[in-house]
Design an enzyme around this catalytic site. Structure first.
Site, PDB file in Angstrom:
ATOM      1  CB  ILE A 308      -0.950  -0.006   1.215  1.00  0.00           C
ATOM      2  CG1 ILE A 308      -1.917  -1.193   1.130  1.00  0.00           C
ATOM      3  CG2 ILE A 308      -1.734   1.301   1.293  1.00  0.00           C
ATOM      4  CD1 ILE A 308      -2.862  -1.145  -0.031  1.00  0.00           C
ATOM      5  CB  SER A 330      11.974  -3.460   4.277  1.00  0.00           C
ATOM      6  OG  SER A 330      12.573  -4.171   3.217  1.00  0.00           O
ATOM      7  CB  ALA A 378       0.836   2.656   4.625  1.00  0.00           C
ATOM      8  CE  LYS A 424      -7.526 -10.255   7.302  1.00  0.00           C
ATOM      9  NZ  LYS A 424      -8.006  -9.572   6.077  1.00  0.00           N
ATOM     10  CE  LYS A 436      -3.961  -1.317  10.759  1.00  0.00           C
ATOM     11  NZ  LYS A 436      -2.862  -0.353  10.427  1.00  0.00           N
ATOM     12  CB  VAL A 468      -4.595 -15.970  -1.347  1.00  0.00           C
ATOM     13  CG1 VAL A 468      -4.841 -15.962   0.135  1.00  0.00           C
ATOM     14  CG2 VAL A 468      -5.798 -15.399  -2.095  1.00  0.00           C
ATOM     15  NE  ARG A 553      -3.959 -19.006   6.477  1.00  0.00           N
ATOM     16  CZ  ARG A 553      -3.323 -18.113   5.704  1.00  0.00           C
ATOM     17  NH1 ARG A 553      -2.065 -18.302   5.376  1.00  0.00           N
ATOM     18  NH2 ARG A 553      -3.961 -17.034   5.271  1.00  0.00           N
TER      19      ARG A 553
END
Length: 670
Positions: A308, A330, A378, A424, A436, A468, A553
């Site tokens: 994002i 990163s 983000a 979520k 969140k 996915v 899961r």
């Protein structure tokens, strides 16, 4: 300008036009006098030619009609030609009236001459263009050889264009104008009845899309180009199913949101992707309001190397910000984004900050140094099963990182602060969603200041790092099986560009404390998605590629929601964005809620530093009562009880250490 005098073609064109000028006048006289020219009229022709030929030649030259290439003649050239003919005729009439006072000259001859000049010179240009379109850019020898022409025609690939709108017309025009594109368009298909039995540039519209298989068979079609960038998912599925049933290669244009510049070229046609089958309407954004929010502003994006965050950067630079600050933990992600800005977008007004959002000192100094006016937050851990196994990291990154970044933004006078949230967070069953939700609560319960805080909540994005789809594609390439957790598992899906466009739009709408909810369309079954991807790869589900169900899961639920029970959602001025206002939750705005939340947050950070997953989940449940903890294995469940953290809650995350208290134990990094 005078370079054309060295070109032999210029003199050929000029000589042709002079002959046509003379022919148009001669024909005008013949038409006026019923093809019976007496000697006096022949003398008039010589007088008129002495004025008309030089005037027309000079005016045509001034209007640039000898600089263009006839093979590319279009409506703009025709308009230039029309203006040149009218002006030259007016100048010639003025000169003749001064010279011979037009005594004995028929006035209608001038009207007929102007009309014939336009028709003959324009017709010659159209004829040359038509010849090049049909014969290609060949040498004279090739033009004189029908055998060579027929041989080239036999190598053309016969294509059918689905969609007789603007995109289809531009596609056909490029194929016609570019002989190097070895295509021959045999027809169009379009569902609009008013287009049937009509033609575009001489190519017929053969009927509706459901006739595709029949047209492919009767017209010997070899490939299908789908030129409907606004096609809905259902329509795209029907077209693709018909193409597959015919065994044809098919390609499509990108969606409207990706065709930002409005240009359509053959190079933009690509293989059909799953995003084309989502069935979403094109996103409508208000560029003016977004531009007023971003243009010449200092914009900071956290998580700028993620799915994002990186797309937000790409969208933001379109609005000419004064400076873009990229914050990313990163190194690889930050470097990739920097190289893209430099080499693909030629954008240089940026700063790269390699670090963590939970580092208080770093975030404070970055905002003090660059004074951002807009922040898009983000940075977050979003992969549900991984976070479920490492729940403390969600606390450190998602909760503490958001708190640190919001505090720094408020301290340094940021105008707008937008949090990227998730569906979520609604009645969460996992740690990621709960953290969140806590971030949303921290945002909503903040006291009113000059900084406008808001959050944007949406579902899964296609192609993100946690999606996915990349996994399914890899499994299909390996021959299967494709693993799906549950046959009834459904999710809301949106493409990354769509989500980021709406995030930018929501940023212009908030006044403080809102949670914006993006309309996600119809939920999609993951199993159906797997089948679609298998079919897009040219294989058949459960025949060529097995679909295997592996079970739900840790932390997952079968159905996601965008709002929780009791939340009041109202429409906004944008059809794809709804809003949950802070006043809809009286508890969040109560005077004692913020102090209680801060005490709970301090306890949560202390527990996270103990790396005790059970205790941590109990504290999350205390902070978010609708959270339903689920049993899940944790990577440190077997941590010895005599190990304790040696860091304080506000210490930089990179310096957390686990130090054993037993005398014989040695320190080690965690």
């Amino acid at each position: 300008m005078f370079q054309q005098f060295k070109n032999l073609h210029f003199y050929m064109v000029l000589a042709t036009d002079i002959l046509l000028f003379a022919a148009s006048l001669f024909l005008a006289m013949l038409l006026r006098f019923n093809f019976q020219l007496e000697p006096q009229y022949l003398r008039q022709i010589l007088t008129l030619l002495s004025v008309l030929l030089p005037v027309k030649t000079v005016i045509f030259f001034v209007f640039g009609l000898y600089r263009g290439m006839w093979r590319y003649t279009d409506l703009r050239d025709s308009w230039q030609l029309f203006k040149a003919v009218i002006l030259s005729q007016m100048i010639a009439i003025t000169l003749l009236s001064m010279w011979v006072r037009l005594a004995g000259f028929s006035r209608s001859v001038f009207i007929l001459d102007a009309l014939l000049t336009f028709v003959l010179t324009g017709g010659m240009r159209v004829a040359i263009r038509t010849m090049f379109l049909h014969m290609g850019h060949f040498s004279t020898a090739t033009l004189l050889s029908p055998r060579i022409y027929r041989k080239r025609r036999s190598r053309l690939r016969r294509v059918l264009i689905v969609g007789a709108g603007d995109a289809g017309e531009k596609t056909l025009r490029e194929i016609i104008d570019t002989p190097e594109i070895a295509y021959e368009v045999v027809g169009f298909l379009d569902d609009r009845k008013d287009k049937h039995n009509r033609s575009l540039h001489g190519v017929p519209v053969l009927g509706p899309v459901h006739l595709l298989r029949q047209v492919v068979r009767t017209r010997q079609v070899e490939e299908v180009l789908i030129a409907i960038p606004s096609a809905r998912g259902t329509q795209m599925r029907q077209i693709i199913d018909a193409c597959k049933a015919s065994g044809l290669t098919y390609r499509t244009l990108p969606r409207l949101g990706d065709l930002i510049n409005g240009q359509v070229t053959i190079q933009q046609f690509r293989e059909v992707r799953y995003e084309d089958l989502l069935g979403r309407d094109p996103i409508r954004i208000h560029n003016e309001s977004i531009s007023s929010c971003l243009t010449n502003k200092v914009v900071l994006i956290t998580g700028a190397g993620g799915s994002i965050g990186s797309e937000l950067v790409r969208q933001i630079i379109r609005f000419d910000p004064g400076l873009v600050i990229l914050v990313e933990r990163s190194e690889a992600g930050l470097y990739a984004m920097e190289m893209e800005l430099v080499h693909r977008h030629a954008f240089s007004n940026y700063v790269t900050v390699l670090g963590r959002v939970q580092d208080k000192v770093l975030m404070d100094r970055v905002m003090a140094r660059y004074q951002p006016q807009v922040v898009f937050h983000a940075a977050a851990y979003k992969h549900v099963p991984l976070v479920e196994c490492n729940p403390w990291e969600a606390v450190f990154n998602n909760v503490l990182g958001s708190q640190v970044t919001m505090d720094a933004a408020e301290k340094h006078g940021v105008e707008r602060f937008v949090i990227v949230s998730t569906d979520k967070a609604v009645r969460p069953t996992n740690v990621m969603g709960t953290t969140k939700r806590i971030t949303e609560l921290l945002m909503q319960s903040r006291p009113i200041t000059s900084t406008r805080f808001m959050a944007v909540r949406f579902g899964n994005v296609v192609g993100s790092s946690g999606s996915v789809i990349p996994l399914f594609k890899k499994q299909i390439r390996n021959g299967g099986p494709v693993t799906v957790t549950h046959p009834e598992m459904t999710r809301y899906f949106m493409t990354i560009p769509e989500a980021c466009q709406l995030i930018l739009q929501a940023a212009t709408m908030g006044w403080g404390g809102e949670i914006f909810i993006l309309k996600m369309g119809t939920p999609v079954k993951i199993a159906d998605m797997a089948r679609d991807l298998i079919r897009l790869s040219g294989k058949e589900p459960d025949v060529d590629i097995e679909i295997r169900y592996t079970g739900v899961r840790p932390g997952e639920k079968l159905y996601e929601e965008l709002i929780t029970h009791g939340e009041g959602v109202v429409k906004t001025d944008h059809s794809d964005i709804m809003v949950l206002r802070p006043e809809d939750d009286g508890e969040v705005l109560s005077p004692d809620y913020r102090p209680r939340l801060e005490r709970q947050l301090a306890e949560l950070l202390e527990i996270a530093l103990e790396y005790d997953s059970s205790k941590l989940k109990r504290q999350l449940h205390a902070m978010v009562p609708e959270y339903t903890p689920q049993p899940a294995p944790c990577v440190l469940d077997d941590l010895p009880p005599n190990a304790r953290p040696d860091a304080l809650p506000d210490a930089p995350m990179g310096k957390r250490q686990m130090v054993a208290t037993a005398p014989a134990a040695t320190s080690k990094k965690q």
